[in-house]
Design an enzyme around this catalytic site. Structure first.
Site, PDB file in Angstrom:
ATOM      1  N   LYS A 173       0.973  -1.287  -0.029  1.00 29.05           N
ATOM      2  CA  LYS A 173      -0.046   0.004   0.126  1.00 29.05           C
ATOM      3  C   LYS A 173       0.888   1.201  -0.141  1.00 29.05           C
ATOM      4  O   LYS A 173       1.890   1.273   0.605  1.00 29.05           O
ATOM      5  CB  LYS A 173      -0.988  -0.041   1.249  1.00 29.05           C
ATOM      6  N   SER A 218      -9.256   1.318   3.332  1.00 28.18           N
ATOM      7  CA  SER A 218      -8.585   1.970   2.364  1.00 28.18           C
ATOM      8  C   SER A 218      -7.477   1.433   1.822  1.00 28.18           C
ATOM      9  O   SER A 218      -6.851   2.005   0.647  1.00 28.18           O
ATOM     10  CB  SER A 218      -7.733   3.204   3.288  1.00 28.18           C
ATOM     11  N   SER A 224      -9.263  -1.551   7.270  1.00 27.19           N
ATOM     12  CA  SER A 224      -8.965  -1.284   6.129  1.00 27.19           C
ATOM     13  C   SER A 224      -8.094  -2.249   5.364  1.00 27.19           C
ATOM     14  O   SER A 224      -7.673  -2.194   4.175  1.00 27.19           O
ATOM     15  CB  SER A 224      -7.990   0.202   5.941  1.00 27.19           C
TER      16      SER A 224
END
Length: 611
Positions: A217, A294, A318
Site C-alpha cells: 500500500k 482504504s 482497511s
C-alpha cells in the site's frame, strides 16, 4: 452567495429536524449514565445503530464540504450531524476506569505443550495440503503455486516477472482501468526477479517468499517510489528509505511489483480516490463496484491475479474490508504484531499492518515471516514468537466459538444467510457455538471513531492548513467532522477502551474465538460522479466497519475469509476474532472455513501470470 446560504440553512434545518425526530422516538441516548468499574451496561441486547447521512457526490458533496468548513458549518451543521448519529454519546457517560491510550497487551506465557513440529514444518505441510485441493474449477494462484513452478523448473521468477509486467501494462490500457498498482518500475521488477532466479538455480532460496510477487500500500515506504499516501501533494521526491516490512520482504526474496492504490490518507472505506495520481481502484469481481478501502489497490491486485500477496494497513478495517469486498483473505494481527515503522502514523492507537492474500495458508506464511519485534517500533517489542500450534487438526473439536446473535444479525439478509450456514459448518466439524455478550458495542462504535479521527486530525493538522485545496472533498469532510471532538471526548473514549478490553478478557476466558460476518453490506456500486469528485456516504461507511471496529479499538486480531457470493456475484466474507497474540487459532478456524465454500467464482478481471 445568497443561494449558498439558503442551501446551507436548509441543510442545517434538515439535520436539526432529524435530530429532533430521533430524540422524540427514543433513538438518541441523552441520559447521563454513571458506570461502575468492570460492569457492563445493557447495550449488548440492543442491535447496533446505523448512521444517518445522505449519500453525497458531485455538486452536493462540494456544497456540503464547503459549508462544513465554514464557521456556520462548524458551529451549527456539524454539531447537529454528530448529535443525529449519536457521536456525542461520550458526553453523557461517567466512566471511572483509567484511560488506555494504546491497546498494547503483554503476551501470556505459553500454557500449551511444546510443539511437536516447528513452524517451518507446519507451513510445509500446509502448502502440501493446499497443493491438492478437493474441488475442481477455478482457484486463485497462491504462494504454493509459484513455489511449485519454481522448484520444478516449469517457470522461473524472470518469466513470471515478464508476465506481470505485461499484465500491468494491460491494466493501464483496459476500460475501465483497474488502478490497483499506481506505481511500478520495469527495471526494479526485473532486477529482483533475476536475483531470485539465480537463487533457485543454485538451490538456495531465501524463504517461502523468494520469487513471490507482492505489492505494498502506498502508505508504506518503498524505495524508489513516491510516498504519496493516496494524495496529490505528499511524496514529491522518490523515497530513499524502506519501511521495516518492505525491508523484511526484500530480505525474504520477494519480488515487489510496485505500490498499490489507496483511499486518500486512509480516510474512507470505499477506495474512491479521484485525484490525478490515483483514480479509483475497480473491484475485479465487478468493475462497476468499489473494492473497499482504504487498502483498495492491494485487494484488487490480489483478486485480479497480479500477485498472491499484498500488504495494507488496518485502522478501521482497511485490510479486512477490501479483502472481504474483493473475495480474498485478509488478516489484521494483534496490535504491534507487524512493525509500522516507515508507514505514515495517521492513527497510532488503532492501526495494524496485515496481509491480503489468496488463502489462509498464505496469510500464515506472511505471519510467520513478518511477525517479529522491531527496535524501531515501540509496540509489540514483547510479543511471543510466531506459533502455529495445533493449526493442522482434522476437525475443530475442543474449540468454543462465541457468537452474539443480535450483533451477528445486523447485516444484509444475503450475508446473514450465508454466514449462518458457515457457523453450522464449523459446528459440524466439532466446534461448540456459545452465546456470548458483547457489552457496550454502541460505545465501542463511537469511541473508536473518536480515537481514530482525533488522532488523524492531530497528525494532519499541518496538511489541513497548508494543502486543504489539494485534498479530496471527502477527506476535507472527514477532517471537518474530526475537528468536532474535544479532549474530553478523546479521554472518555480511551476510558471506554479500558472497559472494552476488560470485557474481552472475560469473554476469551470462556471461548476461543468470536464469530461475525466480515461486513454488514457488500461492495457498493460506483456512480459516475464518484469518479470525478469522490463521495461521502456515512451510512455505507458505518455498515462496512461495523464488525471491524472492536478489533481496531482493543487490538485483538481478526481474519476474514470469503464464504460465498450474493445473487449478483459479489463476494461475502466471514470474520473470526481471537484474543491477543492467538493468531494460530484464527488460521485453524480459517482453514476450515475455506472448506465451506464449494466453488470459487473467477473474477471478471483476472490475470493468470503463471500461464
Amino acid at each position: 452567495m445568497a443561494l449558498l446560504l439558503l442551501l446551507s440553512l436548509a441543510a442545517a434545518l434538515l439535520l436539526f429536524y432529524l435530530g429532533f425526530v430521533r430524540r422524540r422516538t427514543g433513538t438518541s441516548r441523552i441520559a447521563f449514565q454513571r458506570r461502575e468499574p468492570g460492569r457492563a451496561g445493557d447495550s449488548s441486547h440492543q442491535p447496533p445503530r446505523d448512521a444517518w447521512g445522505p449519500r453525497l457526490s458531485g455538486f452536493s458533496l462540494r456544497l456540503f464540504v464547503h459549508v462544513t468548513n465554514t464557521a456556520f458549518g462548524q458551529f451549527c451543521v456539524m454539531p447537529l450531524l454528530l448529535r443525529v448519529n449519536n457521536f456525542t454519546l461520550m458526553h453523557y457517560l461517567d466512566i471511572h476506569e483509567d484511560p488506555t491510550f494504546i491497546p498494547e497487551v503483554a503476551a501470556e506465557g505459553r500454557k500449551e505443550k511444546p510443539e511437536t513440529k516447528n513452524t517451518s514444518e507446519i507451513l510445509k505441510q500446509l502448502i502440501e495440503t493446499r497443493s491438492h485441493p478437493d474441488n475442481t474449477g477455478f482457484s486463485f494462484k497462491g504462494i504454493q503455486d509459484y513455489l511449485n513452478c519454481y522448484r520444478t523448473g516449469e517457470l522461473t521468477p524472470v518469466q513470471v516477472a515478464k508476465n506481470i509486467i505485461s499484465s500491468l501494462e494491460d491494466c493501464e490500457k483496459s476500460s475501465p482501468p483497474l488502478r490497483a498498482i499506481v506505481q511500478w518500475d520495469r527495471a526494479q521488477i526485473q532486477r529482483m526477479a533475476e536475483a531470485s532466479t539465480t537463487r533457485y538455480r543454485n538451490k538456495c532460496p531465501l524463504s517461502l517468499l523468494d520469487g513471490i510477487p507482492v505489492c505494498l500500500k502506498e502508505e508504506i515506504k518503498v524505495v524508489p517510489y513516491h510516498f504519496r499516501v493516496g494524495t496529490a501533494y505528499l511524496g514529491t521526491e522518490p523515497e530513499t528509505e524502506d519501511a521495516t516490512v518492505t525491508r523484511k520482504l526484500r530480505e525474504a526474496g520477494a519480488i515487489i511489483i510496485g505500490v498499490s492504490n489507496m483511499h486518500e490518507l486512509g480516510t474512507g472505506t470505499t477506495g474512491c480516490n479521484p485525484n490525478r495520481f490515483h483514480g479509483t481502484a475497480r473491484n475485479p469481481y465487478n468493475p462497476q463496484h468499489f473494492t473497499g478501502g482504504s487498502s483498495s489497490g492491494s485487494a484488487a491486485a490480489v483478486a485480479a491475479g497480479l500477485c498472491p500477496l499484498a500488504f495494507g494497513s488496518d485502522g478501521s478495517g482497511s485490510v479486512r474490508i477490501p479483502a472481504s469486498f474483493c473475495g480474498v483473505v485478509g488478516l489484521k494481527g494483534t496490535f504491534g504484531l507487524i512493525s509500522c515503522h516507515g508507514c505514515l502514523p495517521l492513527s497510532y492507537s488503532t492501526v495494524s499492518l496485515g496481509p491480503i492474500c489468496t488463502s489462509v495458508t498464505d496469510a500464515a506464511i506472511a505471519y510467520s515471516i513478518l511477525a517479529e519485534p522491531d527496535p524501531l517500533y515501540p509496540y509489540g517489542l514483547k510479543q511471543p514468537k510466531p506459533s502455529l500450534s495445533e493449526v493442522l487438526t482434522p476437525d475443530l473439536k475442543g474449540l468454543k466459538l462465541g457468537v452474539n446473535w443480535t450483533f451477528f444479525k445486523a447485516c444484509d439478509a444475503e450475508i446473514l444467510a450465508v454466514c449462518q450456514k458457515a457457523v453450522e459448518h464449523l459446528q459440524a466439524l466439532g466446534a461448540s457455538v456459545v452465546d456470548v455478550p458483547l457489552p457496550e458495542m454502541e460505545e465501542v462504535r463511537v469511541a473508536h471513531l473518536i480515537c481514530i479521527l482525533s488522532e488523524m486530525r492531530d497528525f494532519l493538522q499541518p496538511d489541513f492548513n497548508t494543502h486543504f485545496q489539494q485534498m479530496n472533498l471527502e477527506t476535507r469532510l472527514i477532517l471537518a467532522l474530526a475537528s468536532q471532538f474535544t479532549a474530553l471526548d478523546y479521554i472518555k473514549a480511551n476510558r471506554q477502551r479500558t472497559r472494552s478490553m476488560s470485557f474481552l478478557r472475560e469473554i476469551f476466558a470462556n471461548v476461543n474465538c468470536i464469530l461475525t460476518p466480515a461486513t454488514a453490506c457488500t461492495a457498493p456500486r460506483i456512480d459516475d460522479s464518484d469518479l470525478l469528485m469522490g463521495n461521502g456516504d456515512l451510512l455505507t461507511t458505518i455498515r462496512a466497519i461495523r464488525y471491524m471496529q472492536l478489533g481496531n479499538f482493543t487490538g485483538i486480531p481478526g481474519l476474514v475469509v470469503p464464504v460465498g457470493y450474493t445473487a449478483t456475484g459479489l463476494p461475502i466474507s466471514f470474520q473470526v476474532m481471537a484474543k491477543w497474540w492467538d493468531e494460530a487459532v484464527l488460521f485453524r478456524v480459517g482453514l476450515k472455513l475455506e472448506q465451506f465454500r464449494d466453488t470459487t467464482r473467477k473474477p471478471a478481471i483476472y490475470y493468470d501470470v503463471l500461464a
